[in-house]
Write a protein that holds these residues in place. Sequence first.
Motif, PDB file in Angstrom:
ATOM      1  N   ASP A   7       0.803  -1.224   0.000  1.00 19.45           N
ATOM      2  CA  ASP A   7       0.000   0.000   0.000  1.00 19.45           C
ATOM      3  C   ASP A   7       0.833   1.269   0.000  1.00 19.45           C
ATOM      4  O   ASP A   7       0.514   2.222  -0.700  1.00 19.45           O
ATOM      5  CB  ASP A   7      -0.955   0.021   1.201  1.00 19.45           C
ATOM      6  CG  ASP A   7      -2.069  -0.992   1.069  1.00 19.45           C
ATOM      7  OD1 ASP A   7      -2.330  -1.459  -0.061  1.00 19.45           O
ATOM      8  OD2 ASP A   7      -2.668  -1.331   2.106  1.00 19.45           O
ATOM      9  N   HIS A   8       1.928   1.306   0.782  1.00 19.06           N
ATOM     10  CA  HIS A   8       2.717   2.535   0.863  1.00 19.06           C
ATOM     11  C   HIS A   8       3.407   2.856  -0.467  1.00 19.06           C
ATOM     12  O   HIS A   8       3.548   4.011  -0.830  1.00 19.06           O
ATOM     13  CB  HIS A   8       3.723   2.488   2.028  1.00 19.06           C
ATOM     14  CG  HIS A   8       4.768   1.429   1.888  1.00 19.06           C
ATOM     15  ND1 HIS A   8       4.537   0.112   2.225  1.00 19.06           N
ATOM     16  CD2 HIS A   8       6.038   1.495   1.454  1.00 19.06           C
ATOM     17  CE1 HIS A   8       5.632  -0.591   2.000  1.00 19.06           C
ATOM     18  NE2 HIS A   8       6.556   0.227   1.527  1.00 19.06           N
ATOM     19  N   GLN A  12       2.641   6.057  -3.175  1.00 15.29           N
ATOM     20  CA  GLN A  12       3.694   6.886  -3.756  1.00 15.29           C
ATOM     21  C   GLN A  12       3.553   6.960  -5.275  1.00 15.29           C
ATOM     22  O   GLN A  12       3.741   8.018  -5.879  1.00 15.29           O
ATOM     23  CB  GLN A  12       5.071   6.339  -3.377  1.00 15.29           C
ATOM     24  CG  GLN A  12       5.390   6.501  -1.913  1.00 15.29           C
ATOM     25  CD  GLN A  12       6.690   5.816  -1.524  1.00 15.29           C
ATOM     26  OE1 GLN A  12       7.222   4.990  -2.266  1.00 15.29           O
ATOM     27  NE2 GLN A  12       7.205   6.150  -0.357  1.00 15.29           N
ATOM     28  N   HIS A  61      10.845  -0.631   6.083  1.00 15.23           N
ATOM     29  CA  HIS A  61       9.847  -1.525   5.493  1.00 15.23           C
ATOM     30  C   HIS A  61      10.558  -2.721   4.899  1.00 15.23           C
ATOM     31  O   HIS A  61      11.470  -2.582   4.093  1.00 15.23           O
ATOM     32  CB  HIS A  61       9.043  -0.818   4.397  1.00 15.23           C
ATOM     33  CG  HIS A  61       8.269   0.358   4.909  1.00 15.23           C
ATOM     34  ND1 HIS A  61       7.118   0.206   5.634  1.00 15.23           N
ATOM     35  CD2 HIS A  61       8.475   1.676   4.808  1.00 15.23           C
ATOM     36  CE1 HIS A  61       6.654   1.385   5.952  1.00 15.23           C
ATOM     37  NE2 HIS A  61       7.467   2.309   5.454  1.00 15.23           N
ATOM     38  N   GLU A  64      10.260  -2.917   0.842  1.00  9.26           N
ATOM     39  CA  GLU A  64      10.497  -1.742   0.012  1.00  9.26           C
ATOM     40  C   GLU A  64      11.971  -1.682  -0.382  1.00  9.26           C
ATOM     41  O   GLU A  64      12.837  -1.814   0.455  1.00  9.26           O
ATOM     42  CB  GLU A  64      10.123  -0.475   0.772  1.00  9.26           C
ATOM     43  CG  GLU A  64      10.318   0.779  -0.034  1.00  9.26           C
ATOM     44  CD  GLU A  64       9.840   2.003   0.694  1.00  9.26           C
ATOM     45  OE1 GLU A  64      10.227   3.098   0.265  1.00  9.26           O
ATOM     46  OE2 GLU A  64       9.125   1.889   1.677  1.00  9.26           O
TER      47      GLU A  64
END
Length: 67
Positions: A7-8, A12, A61, A64
């Motif tokens: 989701d993050h 972005q 994260h 990521e």
Amino acid sequence: MEINIPDHIEMQIAQLVEQGEFLTREDAIEDLLSAGIKAYKTSGPMDEDEPGLEDEGMMGHDDEYVF
């Protein structure tokens, strides 16, 4: 091809599209993946003995990675 994006990262990408950096979400993903592959080919894989952020991803994260 289908991929799952955390989701993050999805947020972005959406923000980049909203800001006009890319015309569509698909363009953003294609361009960002291409840039990541180019950067990987240029720098190669990181040495496993070298300490750094690769163990926890960037910004804490686990999923990521920065290209």
